[in-house]
Design a protein around this motif. Structure first.
Motif, PDB file in Angstrom:
ATOM      1  N   VAL A  46      12.722   7.072  -0.301  1.00 54.27           N
ATOM      2  CA  VAL A  46      11.473   7.141  -1.082  1.00 54.27           C
ATOM      3  C   VAL A  46      10.249   7.161  -0.172  1.00 54.27           C
ATOM      4  O   VAL A  46       9.400   8.054  -0.294  1.00 54.27           O
ATOM      5  CB  VAL A  46      11.382   5.995  -2.110  1.00 54.27           C
ATOM      6  N   PRO A  47      10.095   6.206   0.765  1.00 53.28           N
ATOM      7  CA  PRO A  47       8.916   6.277   1.639  1.00 53.28           C
ATOM      8  C   PRO A  47       8.915   7.515   2.531  1.00 53.28           C
ATOM      9  O   PRO A  47       7.851   8.050   2.852  1.00 53.28           O
ATOM     10  CB  PRO A  47       8.999   4.988   2.473  1.00 53.28           C
ATOM     11  N   THR A  48      10.110   7.991   2.936  1.00 56.33           N
ATOM     12  CA  THR A  48      10.172   9.185   3.781  1.00 56.33           C
ATOM     13  C   THR A  48       9.691  10.413   3.016  1.00 56.33           C
ATOM     14  O   THR A  48       8.863  11.195   3.512  1.00 56.33           O
ATOM     15  CB  THR A  48      11.612   9.426   4.279  1.00 56.33           C
ATOM     16  N   LEU A  49      10.193  10.596   1.802  1.00 54.61           N
ATOM     17  CA  LEU A  49       9.765  11.737   0.990  1.00 54.61           C
ATOM     18  C   LEU A  49       8.285  11.636   0.631  1.00 54.61           C
ATOM     19  O   LEU A  49       7.572  12.645   0.613  1.00 54.61           O
ATOM     20  CB  LEU A  49      10.614  11.820  -0.280  1.00 54.61           C
ATOM     21  N   SER A  50       7.822  10.425   0.365  1.00 56.80           N
ATOM     22  CA  SER A  50       6.405  10.226   0.044  1.00 56.80           C
ATOM     23  C   SER A  50       5.531  10.570   1.238  1.00 56.80           C
ATOM     24  O   SER A  50       4.423  11.113   1.075  1.00 56.80           O
ATOM     25  CB  SER A  50       6.148   8.778  -0.383  1.00 56.80           C
ATOM     26  N   ALA A  51       6.015  10.257   2.435  1.00 55.00           N
ATOM     27  CA  ALA A  51       5.254  10.556   3.655  1.00 55.00           C
ATOM     28  C   ALA A  51       5.098  12.048   3.886  1.00 55.00           C
ATOM     29  O   ALA A  51       4.187  12.484   4.601  1.00 55.00           O
ATOM     30  CB  ALA A  51       5.929   9.910   4.866  1.00 55.00           C
ATOM     31  N   PHE A  52       5.977  12.843   3.280  1.00 51.70           N
ATOM     32  CA  PHE A  52       5.887  14.291   3.387  1.00 51.70           C
ATOM     33  C   PHE A  52       5.298  14.921   2.123  1.00 51.70           C
ATOM     34  O   PHE A  52       5.545  16.084   1.825  1.00 51.70           O
ATOM     35  CB  PHE A  52       7.253  14.893   3.702  1.00 51.70           C
ATOM     36  N   GLY A  53       4.524  14.150   1.406  1.00 49.94           N
ATOM     37  CA  GLY A  53       3.715  14.689   0.331  1.00 49.94           C
ATOM     38  C   GLY A  53       4.375  14.825  -1.024  1.00 49.94           C
ATOM     39  O   GLY A  53       3.745  15.348  -1.956  1.00 49.94           O
ATOM     40  N   LEU A  54       5.608  14.356  -1.186  1.00 51.85           N
ATOM     41  CA  LEU A  54       6.248  14.452  -2.499  1.00 51.85           C
ATOM     42  C   LEU A  54       5.657  13.384  -3.412  1.00 51.85           C
ATOM     43  O   LEU A  54       5.591  12.216  -3.023  1.00 51.85           O
ATOM     44  CB  LEU A  54       7.760  14.259  -2.366  1.00 51.85           C
ATOM     45  N   PRO A  55       5.211  13.743  -4.618  1.00 50.19           N
ATOM     46  CA  PRO A  55       4.668  12.732  -5.540  1.00 50.19           C
ATOM     47  C   PRO A  55       5.666  11.605  -5.753  1.00 50.19           C
ATOM     48  O   PRO A  55       6.871  11.825  -5.791  1.00 50.19           O
ATOM     49  CB  PRO A  55       4.442  13.527  -6.831  1.00 50.19           C
ATOM     50  N   VAL A  56       5.140  10.395  -5.913  1.00 49.45           N
ATOM     51  CA  VAL A  56       6.000   9.216  -5.893  1.00 49.45           C
ATOM     52  C   VAL A  56       7.062   9.246  -6.987  1.00 49.45           C
ATOM     53  O   VAL A  56       8.212   8.844  -6.755  1.00 49.45           O
ATOM     54  CB  VAL A  56       5.147   7.923  -5.988  1.00 49.45           C
ATOM     55  N   HIS A  57       6.725   9.728  -8.200  1.00 47.40           N
ATOM     56  CA  HIS A  57       7.725   9.720  -9.266  1.00 47.40           C
ATOM     57  C   HIS A  57       8.857  10.706  -8.961  1.00 47.40           C
ATOM     58  O   HIS A  57      10.012  10.471  -9.303  1.00 47.40           O
ATOM     59  CB  HIS A  57       7.083  10.035 -10.617  1.00 47.40           C
ATOM     60  N   ARG A  61       0.836  -1.191   0.000  1.00 51.20           N
ATOM     61  CA  ARG A  61       0.000   0.000   0.000  1.00 51.20           C
ATOM     62  C   ARG A  61       0.877   1.250   0.000  1.00 51.20           C
ATOM     63  O   ARG A  61       2.000   1.221   0.483  1.00 51.20           O
ATOM     64  CB  ARG A  61      -0.906   0.019   1.236  1.00 51.20           C
ATOM     65  N   PRO A  62       0.351   2.349  -0.521  1.00 52.11           N
ATOM     66  CA  PRO A  62       1.131   3.585  -0.496  1.00 52.11           C
ATOM     67  C   PRO A  62       1.464   4.005   0.928  1.00 52.11           C
ATOM     68  O   PRO A  62       0.688   3.758   1.859  1.00 52.11           O
ATOM     69  CB  PRO A  62       0.189   4.608  -1.171  1.00 52.11           C
ATOM     70  N   VAL A  63       2.617   4.644   1.096  1.00 57.91           N
ATOM     71  CA  VAL A  63       2.998   5.149   2.413  1.00 57.91           C
ATOM     72  C   VAL A  63       2.030   6.262   2.802  1.00 57.91           C
ATOM     73  O   VAL A  63       1.780   7.176   2.001  1.00 57.91           O
ATOM     74  CB  VAL A  63       4.443   5.687   2.387  1.00 57.91           C
ATOM     75  N   PRO A  64       1.456   6.212   4.001  1.00 56.24           N
ATOM     76  CA  PRO A  64       0.520   7.281   4.397  1.00 56.24           C
ATOM     77  C   PRO A  64       1.226   8.629   4.499  1.00 56.24           C
ATOM     78  O   PRO A  64       2.369   8.713   4.950  1.00 56.24           O
ATOM     79  CB  PRO A  64       0.016   6.806   5.776  1.00 56.24           C
ATOM     80  N   VAL A  65       0.563   9.677   4.056  1.00 52.78           N
ATOM     81  CA  VAL A  65       1.127  11.026   4.108  1.00 52.78           C
ATOM     82  C   VAL A  65       0.927  11.584   5.516  1.00 52.78           C
ATOM     83  O   VAL A  65      -0.208  11.728   5.980  1.00 52.78           O
ATOM     84  CB  VAL A  65       0.461  11.949   3.065  1.00 52.78           C
ATOM     85  N   ILE A  66       2.024  11.885   6.201  1.00 54.20           N
ATOM     86  CA  ILE A  66       1.927  12.419   7.559  1.00 54.20           C
ATOM     87  C   ILE A  66       1.914  13.947   7.557  1.00 54.20           C
ATOM     88  O   ILE A  66       1.527  14.570   8.547  1.00 54.20           O
ATOM     89  CB  ILE A  66       3.085  11.909   8.443  1.00 54.20           C
ATOM     90  N   SER A  67       2.339  14.540   6.444  1.00 58.16           N
ATOM     91  CA  SER A  67       2.306  15.994   6.302  1.00 58.16           C
ATOM     92  C   SER A  67       2.345  16.326   4.808  1.00 58.16           C
ATOM     93  O   SER A  67       3.081  15.700   4.055  1.00 58.16           O
ATOM     94  CB  SER A  67       3.506  16.640   7.007  1.00 58.16           C
ATOM     95  N   PRO A  68       1.545  17.308   4.375  1.00 60.96           N
ATOM     96  CA  PRO A  68       1.544  17.655   2.946  1.00 60.96           C
ATOM     97  C   PRO A  68       2.796  18.411   2.509  1.00 60.96           C
ATOM     98  O   PRO A  68       3.025  18.583   1.317  1.00 60.96           O
ATOM     99  CB  PRO A  68       0.295  18.534   2.806  1.00 60.96           C
ATOM    100  N   THR A  69       3.584  18.861   3.466  1.00 62.80           N
ATOM    101  CA  THR A  69       4.821  19.594   3.151  1.00 62.80           C
ATOM    102  C   THR A  69       5.969  19.055   3.994  1.00 62.80           C
ATOM    103  O   THR A  69       5.757  18.448   5.055  1.00 62.80           O
ATOM    104  CB  THR A  69       4.664  21.094   3.430  1.00 62.80           C
ATOM    105  N   LEU A  70       7.183  19.292   3.529  1.00 67.21           N
ATOM    106  CA  LEU A  70       8.369  18.885   4.272  1.00 67.21           C
ATOM    107  C   LEU A  70       8.545  19.763   5.500  1.00 67.21           C
ATOM    108  O   LEU A  70       8.138  20.933   5.504  1.00 67.21           O
ATOM    109  CB  LEU A  70       9.607  18.992   3.378  1.00 67.21           C
ATOM    110  N   PRO A  71       9.161  19.233   6.572  1.00 66.52           N
ATOM    111  CA  PRO A  71       9.417  20.051   7.764  1.00 66.52           C
ATOM    112  C   PRO A  71      10.497  21.098   7.477  1.00 66.52           C
ATOM    113  O   PRO A  71      10.999  21.204   6.355  1.00 66.52           O
ATOM    114  CB  PRO A  71       9.882  19.024   8.797  1.00 66.52           C
ATOM    115  N   ILE A 103      16.944  14.197   9.416  1.00 63.04           N
ATOM    116  CA  ILE A 103      16.369  13.003   8.786  1.00 63.04           C
ATOM    117  C   ILE A 103      17.315  12.460   7.723  1.00 63.04           C
ATOM    118  O   ILE A 103      17.594  11.253   7.655  1.00 63.04           O
ATOM    119  CB  ILE A 103      14.993  13.333   8.160  1.00 63.04           C
ATOM    120  N   ALA A 104      17.825  13.361   6.888  1.00 62.85           N
ATOM    121  CA  ALA A 104      18.732  12.948   5.818  1.00 62.85           C
ATOM    122  C   ALA A 104      20.011  12.345   6.379  1.00 62.85           C
ATOM    123  O   ALA A 104      20.525  11.340   5.863  1.00 62.85           O
ATOM    124  CB  ALA A 104      19.065  14.144   4.923  1.00 62.85           C
TER     125      ALA A 104
END
Length: 267
Positions: free
Chosen positions: A166-177, A128-138, A146-147
């Motif tokens: 990839v899952p970390t960036l996706s969790a912060f709302g970055l489109p998967v591609h 399943r897609p990684v759930p988005v915990i925030s629509p923007t990066l901190p 984090i990095a």
């Protein structure tokens, strides 16, 4: 140089190349356990088997990560604002991890690798897609921390970091591609400093009776590199022709079983 070593190294390199293209997972998840299997033919001391496995994996990731990053950059899939913040921090974490690796027991490296790969395999099985915990990066300081942690873990595991970034960036709302493309560029930021750190850490260490450069085992490196780079495009073509979701789950189960075996041997 035994025939078995040559054949197994070529087969492992071929498998890693196909898997990298098919699943977008770097070869480290396969190379590190495989190198443990090849350890007796290389005359490796039990105290440095994980060090040699991880360092050789890091060396193999360098050229492949640079080629992959260049390809994604040309397609405009790299988020440069993220790369500017994450790149230096992830590179520093990767270098420091490699530089202090000689002081870590091989069991500790095995535990780190096994634990994280089991988590990655679990995500693939979940499918399943990684759930988005925030629509923007901190904020930038939090992003740098984090990095840095991702760079640290990736260097100790001998991976390019895509399984973590990839899952970390996706969790912060970055489109998967864009998460995949940016992660590819971050893989180069990890691999080069990590290699320098591992070279520094293993300098002067008599880790093997086979040809080696510090912890890096030169025979498997040379034999695996060509098929890895040559067969990655085959994996990409297969990814478009086969049911990817089912294959990801099968590969996730494979990762869990492999990592569990390695983890059990580390205790």
């Amino acid at each position: 140089m035994s025939v078995a070593l040559i054949v197994l190294s070529l087969l492992i390199g071929s498998l890693c190349g196909i898997l990298a293209g098919l699943f977008g997972v770097g070869g480290g998840a396969v190379i590190v356990p495989a190198m443990r299997f090849l350890a007796p033919t290389l005359g490796l001391s039990p105290d440095v088997t994980m060090h040699a496995a991880v360092a050789t994996s890091v060396a193999l990731i360098v050229p492949t990560s640079i080629i992959s990053a260049r390809s994604h950059y040309r397609r405009g899939a790299v988020e440069m604002s993220v790369l500017k913040v994450w790149g230096p921090a992830i590179g520093l974490g990767a270098f420091l991890a490699g530089a202090v690796a000689a002081w870590l027991p091989t069991k500790v490296l095995g535990i780190i690798f096994g634990t994280v790969i089991i988590l990655v395999g679990g995500l693939m099985v979940r499918g399943r897609p990684v759930p988005v915990i925030s629509p923007t990066l901190p904020g930038k300081p939090v992003q740098a921390v984090i990095a840095g942690v991702i760079g640290l873990l990736s260097s100790w595991m001998g991976i390019g970091g895509g399984s973590l970034s990839v899952p970390t960036l996706s969790a912060f709302g970055l489109p998967v591609h864009r998460a995949v493309g940016t992660s590819s560029a971050l893989g180069a930021c990890i691999a080069v400093p990590a290699l320098l750190g591992w070279v520094y850490s293993g300098w002067g260490v008599d880790s093997s009776t086979a040809p080696h450069f510090g912890f890096i085992q030169l025979v498997p490196f040379c034999l695996m590199l060509v098929p890895m780079m040559a067969l990655a495009p085959v994996g990409v073509r297969l990814a478009h022709a086969l049911p990817a979701q089912r294959l990801r789950r099968i590969f996730g189960i494979f990762l869990i079983l492999t990592a569990s075996t390695l983890l059990a041997k580390s205790f």
